[in-house]
Design a protein around this motif. Structure first.
Motif, PDB file in Angstrom:
ATOM      1  N   ALA A  38     -16.058   3.936   5.681  1.00  0.00           N
ATOM      2  CA  ALA A  38     -16.150   4.024   4.138  1.00  0.00           C
ATOM      3  C   ALA A  38     -17.452   3.875   3.720  1.00  0.00           C
ATOM      4  CB  ALA A  38     -15.370   2.605   3.770  1.00  0.00           C
ATOM      5  N   ALA A  39     -18.373   3.344   4.216  1.00  0.00           N
ATOM      6  CA  ALA A  39     -19.769   3.219   3.654  1.00  0.00           C
ATOM      7  C   ALA A  39     -20.416   4.631   3.949  1.00  0.00           C
ATOM      8  CB  ALA A  39     -20.617   2.179   4.683  1.00  0.00           C
ATOM      9  N   SER A  40     -20.167   5.397   5.192  1.00  0.00           N
ATOM     10  CA  SER A  40     -20.594   6.617   5.644  1.00  0.00           C
ATOM     11  C   SER A  40     -20.183   7.714   4.681  1.00  0.00           C
ATOM     12  CB  SER A  40     -20.313   6.757   6.858  1.00  0.00           C
ATOM     13  OG  SER A  40     -18.948   7.197   7.100  1.00  0.00           O
ATOM     14  N   ALA A  77      -6.645   1.857  -0.215  1.00  0.00           N
ATOM     15  CA  ALA A  77      -6.279   1.104  -1.412  1.00  0.00           C
ATOM     16  C   ALA A  77      -7.330  -0.063  -1.787  1.00  0.00           C
ATOM     17  CB  ALA A  77      -4.867   0.568  -1.625  1.00  0.00           C
ATOM     18  N   GLN A  78      -7.937  -0.411  -0.627  1.00  0.00           N
ATOM     19  CA  GLN A  78      -8.940  -1.287  -0.620  1.00  0.00           C
ATOM     20  C   GLN A  78     -10.416  -1.129  -0.998  1.00  0.00           C
ATOM     21  OE1 GLN A  78      -7.399  -2.746   3.253  1.00  0.00           O
ATOM     22  NE2 GLN A  78      -7.625  -4.912   2.183  1.00  0.00           N
ATOM     23  N   ILE A  79     -10.523   0.144  -0.985  1.00  0.00           N
ATOM     24  CA  ILE A  79     -11.753   0.814  -0.881  1.00  0.00           C
ATOM     25  C   ILE A  79     -12.300   1.531  -2.136  1.00  0.00           C
ATOM     26  CG2 ILE A  79     -13.465   2.365   0.358  1.00  0.00           C
ATOM     27  CD1 ILE A  79     -11.436   1.908   2.573  1.00  0.00           C
ATOM     28  N   ASP A  80     -13.299   1.386  -2.998  1.00  0.00           N
ATOM     29  CA  ASP A  80     -13.594   2.069  -4.218  1.00  0.00           C
ATOM     30  C   ASP A  80     -14.459   3.303  -3.751  1.00  0.00           C
ATOM     31  OD1 ASP A  80     -12.033   0.302  -5.894  1.00  0.00           O
ATOM     32  OD2 ASP A  80     -13.844  -1.054  -6.007  1.00  0.00           O
ATOM     33  N   GLY A  81     -14.546   4.434  -4.634  1.00  0.00           N
ATOM     34  CA  GLY A  81     -15.464   5.313  -4.542  1.00  0.00           C
ATOM     35  C   GLY A  81     -15.163   6.598  -3.412  1.00  0.00           C
ATOM     36  N   GLN A 130     -17.063   1.673  -0.819  1.00  0.00           N
ATOM     37  CA  GLN A 130     -17.212   0.244  -0.608  1.00  0.00           C
ATOM     38  C   GLN A 130     -15.936  -0.463  -0.524  1.00  0.00           C
ATOM     39  OE1 GLN A 130     -20.313  -1.381  -0.115  1.00  0.00           O
ATOM     40  NE2 GLN A 130     -18.934  -2.984   0.113  1.00  0.00           N
ATOM     41  N   VAL A 131     -15.845  -1.148   0.355  1.00  0.00           N
ATOM     42  CA  VAL A 131     -14.610  -1.890   0.360  1.00  0.00           C
ATOM     43  C   VAL A 131     -14.616  -2.908  -0.752  1.00  0.00           C
ATOM     44  CG1 VAL A 131     -13.529  -3.629   1.973  1.00  0.00           C
ATOM     45  CG2 VAL A 131     -14.325  -1.606   2.911  1.00  0.00           C
ATOM     46  N   TYR A 147       0.931  -1.178  -0.064  1.00  0.00           N
ATOM     47  CA  TYR A 147      -0.037   0.086   0.110  1.00  0.00           C
ATOM     48  C   TYR A 147       0.840   1.269  -0.222  1.00  0.00           C
ATOM     49  CZ  TYR A 147      -3.507  -3.114   1.618  1.00  0.00           C
ATOM     50  OH  TYR A 147      -4.397  -4.456   1.643  1.00  0.00           O
ATOM     51  N   ALA A 148       0.509   2.118  -0.790  1.00  0.00           N
ATOM     52  CA  ALA A 148       1.439   3.252  -0.964  1.00  0.00           C
ATOM     53  C   ALA A 148       0.973   4.443   0.086  1.00  0.00           C
ATOM     54  CB  ALA A 148       1.224   3.974  -2.113  1.00  0.00           C
ATOM     55  N   SER A 149      -0.198   4.039   0.697  1.00  0.00           N
ATOM     56  CA  SER A 149      -1.029   5.050   1.823  1.00  0.00           C
ATOM     57  C   SER A 149      -0.880   4.479   3.178  1.00  0.00           C
ATOM     58  CB  SER A 149      -2.252   5.331   1.403  1.00  0.00           C
ATOM     59  OG  SER A 149      -2.974   6.090   2.235  1.00  0.00           O
ATOM     60  N   ASN A 150      -0.898   5.444   4.250  1.00  0.00           N
ATOM     61  CA  ASN A 150      -0.894   4.872   5.674  1.00  0.00           C
ATOM     62  C   ASN A 150      -2.372   5.557   6.059  1.00  0.00           C
ATOM     63  OD1 ASN A 150       1.115   3.372   6.580  1.00  0.00           O
ATOM     64  ND2 ASN A 150       2.586   4.713   6.684  1.00  0.00           N
ATOM     65  N   VAL A 151      -3.177   5.447   5.392  1.00  0.00           N
ATOM     66  CA  VAL A 151      -4.613   5.919   5.581  1.00  0.00           C
ATOM     67  C   VAL A 151      -5.580   4.948   5.790  1.00  0.00           C
ATOM     68  CG1 VAL A 151      -6.423   7.550   5.125  1.00  0.00           C
ATOM     69  CG2 VAL A 151      -4.052   8.182   4.526  1.00  0.00           C
ATOM     70  N   TRP A 152      -6.423   4.891   6.962  1.00  0.00           N
ATOM     71  CA  TRP A 152      -7.135   3.463   6.911  1.00  0.00           C
ATOM     72  C   TRP A 152      -8.612   3.890   7.440  1.00  0.00           C
ATOM     73  CZ3 TRP A 152      -4.661  -1.131   6.562  1.00  0.00           C
ATOM     74  CH2 TRP A 152      -3.168  -1.179   6.214  1.00  0.00           C
TER      75      TRP A 152
END
Length: 309
Positions: free
Chosen positions: A72-74, A143-147, A78-79, A61-66
């Motif tokens: 994510a849904a809020s 990186a695991q989440i779309d949208g 979407q994961v 992962y290039a990012s350290n944001v979680w």
């Protein structure tokens, strides 16, 4: 679920890969900044930092944001199906004011979404008796989440732009800012608590300037534990293993510092022999890694606050 044991087992598995492996993984991940929550911006702490760093490197992962799944849904995201989350720990004190009455004191756990607390003491920060509860929560990397909205971009590492931009200069600004008593001319690096003095070999005895800086910063983390500063003492809890445990605190604290300044290829010379001792401590105490990571974080913040501008 025994969250403490599950996370301790994860950390043990990391350490069993060998000192050079986990040290390089943690410092490389740390050079991208401390892990942060993508919705609140709050940093993660303690053992959660180690878990998130390792996952970032493991999966590239290039990012350290979680984010949690619900966060994510809020945000209208979407994961992706099949993605796996990282198990983390949140500590919260259930305090008892009066017999038969209970309440949750969430301020004892620090930052939201998981503070790396570890001491399961029976008294809270305000003197009330109670139990320190450990509950699991799970995080997904952006990186695991779309949208996700564009505002959930990778935050820049909290690093000052020094004059020449080098990690060596950054290290020397940290070392110089603490005004520790450092003396050279010794055969090996060490910190003497009784004299409150860091002992170092001469610079030309190290394999590189980077190795000198990394070793000096390791000893500087020890220096923060003096009774005049953070007053760390583990003898009552760990007995004969107290020295090894302090070395683990210094190892983790130094990883935080090295990552922050971008000194990711440095070798801490003369400290490889402690790995077996650390593993023994963690196997014997499922809460030890949380305590070590918390103290390491405090040492890092202490050094960071004193860096020369």
């Amino acid at each position: 679920m025994d969250v403490r044991q599950a996370i301790t087992d994860r950390i043990i598995a990391m350490l069993e890969k060998g000192g050079n492996v986990f040290r390089e993984r943690w410092t490389r991940a740390a050079s991208r900044g401390m892990p942060r929550n993508g919705k609140t911006g709050a940093p993660y702490h303690g053992a959660n930092v180690l878990l998130l760093w390792d996952a970032a490197i493991e999966h590239g992962y290039a990012s350290n944001v979680w984010l949690t799944y619900k966060q994510a849904a809020s945000m209208g995201a979407q994961v992706r199906r099949g993605e796996r989350a990282v198990l983390c720990a949140h500590f919260e004190r259930k305090a008892m004011r009066n017999p038969g009455a209970s309440e949750i004191d969430s301020s004892a756990s620090g930052a939201s979404h998981g503070e790396g607390e570890g001491d399961a003491s029976d008294r809270g920060h305000d003197g009330r008796s109670g139990v320190l509860l450990c509950t699991p929560f799970w995080l997904f990397n952006v990186a695991q989440i779309d949208g996700l909205p564009a505002s959930t971009a990778l935050p820049a590492p909290d690093r000052q732009a020094w004059a020449d931009g080098s990690a060596i200069e950054g290290a020397m600004r940290f070392i110089g800012g603490c005004h520790a008593n450092i003396q050279h001319g010794y055969l090996r690096a060490a910190y003497s608590p009784s004299a409150d003095r860091i002992l170092m070999p001469d610079v030309d005895r190290f394999t590189s300037p980077q190795a000198y800086c990394a070793t000096a910063l390791h000893e500087l983390v020890h220096w923060t534990g003096h009774e005049k500063r953070l007053n760390r003492s583990f003898g009552q809890r760990f007995g004969d293993a107290a020295y090894a445990f302090e070395e683990l605190v210094a190892e983790l604290g130094c990883a935080f510092v090295l990552g922050h300044i971008g000194l990711v290829d440095a070798t801490i010379e003369g400290h490889a022999a402690y790995l077996d001792n650390w593993l023994q401590v963690l196997r014997n105490d499922r809460t030890a890694i949380f305590t070590a990571a918390r103290h390491a974080g405090e040492a890092f913040e202490f050094i960071l606050a004193r860096a020369l501008p």
